[in-house]
Design a protein around this motif. Sequence first.
Motif, PDB file in Angstrom:
ATOM      1  N   TYR A  48      -2.922  -3.087  -3.061  1.00 37.26           N
ATOM      2  CA  TYR A  48      -1.494  -3.414  -3.118  1.00 37.26           C
ATOM      3  C   TYR A  48      -1.210  -4.128  -2.172  1.00 37.26           C
ATOM      4  CZ  TYR A  48      -2.800   0.840  -1.378  1.00 37.26           C
ATOM      5  OH  TYR A  48      -3.955   2.873  -1.199  1.00 37.26           O
ATOM      6  N   ALA A  49      -0.073  -4.715  -0.907  1.00 32.93           N
ATOM      7  CA  ALA A  49      -0.184  -5.273  -0.300  1.00 32.93           C
ATOM      8  C   ALA A  49      -0.464  -4.286   0.937  1.00 32.93           C
ATOM      9  CB  ALA A  49       1.359  -6.402   0.037  1.00 32.93           C
ATOM     10  N   LEU A  50      -0.155  -5.202   2.744  1.00 30.58           N
ATOM     11  CA  LEU A  50       0.071  -4.259   3.383  1.00 30.58           C
ATOM     12  C   LEU A  50       0.646  -3.693   3.511  1.00 30.58           C
ATOM     13  CD1 LEU A  50      -1.333  -3.510   6.313  1.00 30.58           C
ATOM     14  CD2 LEU A  50      -0.621  -6.211   7.136  1.00 30.58           C
ATOM     15  N   GLY A  51       2.327  -4.849   3.210  1.00 30.10           N
ATOM     16  CA  GLY A  51       3.421  -4.172   3.341  1.00 30.10           C
ATOM     17  C   GLY A  51       3.458  -3.309   2.483  1.00 30.10           C
ATOM     18  N   ASP A  52       3.351  -3.415   1.311  1.00 31.25           N
ATOM     19  CA  ASP A  52       3.588  -2.174   0.456  1.00 31.25           C
ATOM     20  C   ASP A  52       3.101  -0.774   1.331  1.00 31.25           C
ATOM     21  OD1 ASP A  52       5.182  -3.775  -1.416  1.00 31.25           O
ATOM     22  OD2 ASP A  52       3.412  -4.106  -2.812  1.00 31.25           O
ATOM     23  N   TYR A  53       1.861  -1.107   1.658  1.00 34.05           N
ATOM     24  CA  TYR A  53       1.028   0.450   2.539  1.00 34.05           C
ATOM     25  C   TYR A  53       1.923   0.905   3.532  1.00 34.05           C
ATOM     26  CZ  TYR A  53      -2.120   3.393   5.210  1.00 34.05           C
ATOM     27  OH  TYR A  53      -2.859   4.747   5.273  1.00 34.05           O
ATOM     28  N   ILE A  54       2.202   0.143   4.057  1.00 32.81           N
ATOM     29  CA  ILE A  54       3.535   0.561   5.000  1.00 32.81           C
ATOM     30  C   ILE A  54       4.384   0.831   4.833  1.00 32.81           C
ATOM     31  CG2 ILE A  54       4.736  -0.226   7.236  1.00 32.81           C
ATOM     32  CD1 ILE A  54       2.466  -2.843   8.258  1.00 32.81           C
ATOM     33  N   ARG A  55       5.506   0.502   3.702  1.00 31.05           N
ATOM     34  CA  ARG A  55       5.920   1.284   3.159  1.00 31.05           C
ATOM     35  C   ARG A  55       6.107   2.281   2.972  1.00 31.05           C
ATOM     36  NH1 ARG A  55       7.983   1.299  -1.391  1.00 31.05           N
ATOM     37  NH2 ARG A  55       6.434  -0.513  -2.382  1.00 31.05           N
ATOM     38  N   ARG A  57       3.993   3.984   3.566  1.00 30.15           N
ATOM     39  CA  ARG A  57       3.546   5.268   4.744  1.00 30.15           C
ATOM     40  C   ARG A  57       5.231   6.278   4.806  1.00 30.15           C
ATOM     41  NH1 ARG A  57       0.804   8.900   4.505  1.00 30.15           N
ATOM     42  NH2 ARG A  57       0.064   8.494   7.179  1.00 30.15           N
ATOM     43  N   ARG A  58       5.064   5.252   5.129  1.00 27.15           N
ATOM     44  CA  ARG A  58       7.080   5.276   6.481  1.00 27.15           C
ATOM     45  C   ARG A  58       7.756   6.415   5.146  1.00 27.15           C
ATOM     46  NH1 ARG A  58       8.263  -0.601   9.235  1.00 27.15           N
ATOM     47  NH2 ARG A  58       7.170  -0.383  11.334  1.00 27.15           N
ATOM     48  N   LEU A  59       7.864   6.222   3.883  1.00 35.47           N
ATOM     49  CA  LEU A  59       8.703   6.572   3.400  1.00 35.47           C
ATOM     50  C   LEU A  59       8.159   8.129   3.426  1.00 35.47           C
ATOM     51  CD1 LEU A  59       9.854   4.378   0.849  1.00 35.47           C
ATOM     52  CD2 LEU A  59      11.599   4.973   2.895  1.00 35.47           C
ATOM     53  N   THR A  60       6.875   8.091   3.036  1.00 33.00           N
ATOM     54  CA  THR A  60       5.952   9.220   2.353  1.00 33.00           C
ATOM     55  C   THR A  60       6.517  10.739   4.190  1.00 33.00           C
ATOM     56  OG1 THR A  60       4.319   8.757   1.751  1.00 33.00           O
ATOM     57  CG2 THR A  60       3.723  10.947   2.847  1.00 33.00           C
TER      58      THR A  60
END
Length: 292
Positions: A48-55, A57-60
């Motif tokens: 998955y994209a870096l942006g998806d990873y960041i999103r 993780r933040r929502l978690t």
Amino acid sequence: MDWITGIQRALDYTEEHLTDSIDYETVAKQAYSSEFHFQRMFSMLCGYALGDYIRMRRLTLAAQELIQTSDKVIDIALKYGYDTPESFSRAFAKFHGITPTEARRGKNVKSFSRLSVKLILSGVSTMDYRIEAMGPFKVICKKKRINKPQGEIATADVSAFWDECNKNGTIEALCGYAKFDKLRGILGICFSGDMADSGFPYGIGAEYNGAAVKDEGFDIVDIPAHTYAVFQCKGKMPDAFTDTYKKICTEFFPQSSKYEYGSGIELEVYPSADTQNPDYSCEIWIAVNEKK
């Protein structure tokens, strides 16, 4: 520094700055990589994209704070990069399947764990490649800005551009200014060194023969000297290209003890227009540097 170490450094940096505004170029620098190459390699390795990873993780982490603290929803939303409670609630519901209020009341939420990168050498496949040193040369090309890749290679936009240039006579016109001395085919040129937030320039062109250019819309570009790793790509396009590039990202560079990504240029060399033939063969040229 090897690629796996670099991507782990980038992940560690990302985790440390999840409550900040994260600049992708800064993340890529942790792996001593350009933003373009880092995002491509990250998505190939991680799925998955870096942006998806960041999103995710933040929502978690936001869900954990909703459950474990009495902080206001707006404060948690702002902490994790959302300007309004509404935008936070929409993103939260899309990821967790429930609203922030429902999470606070005890409903189950999803958890996306922090990544840790490891390289597993399976030994079940090999990649044939050669190293080519190319002096400076000129290309003539038609350029188009391609939307920034999100998770994979931007094959849809690139394929559409090829279809357009085939249909409107661009490729036929290019052949009038082309020579095929070294790169024996029409070129797809990825100017990854010029990547911006919106995307990157992609050109369809050829080695330039020096003839006076009478057609409009063509650029003549100087390509500096580079050393390239050259990979053969076999099969129907664009699937064969995607598969080969994935192997380059997930097998060749992570396992290479000698070479790392260079800067600024990738070339696709297409010897004919028979790209739907299952036996089609072309080449991918990627600028590389020797590891220090």
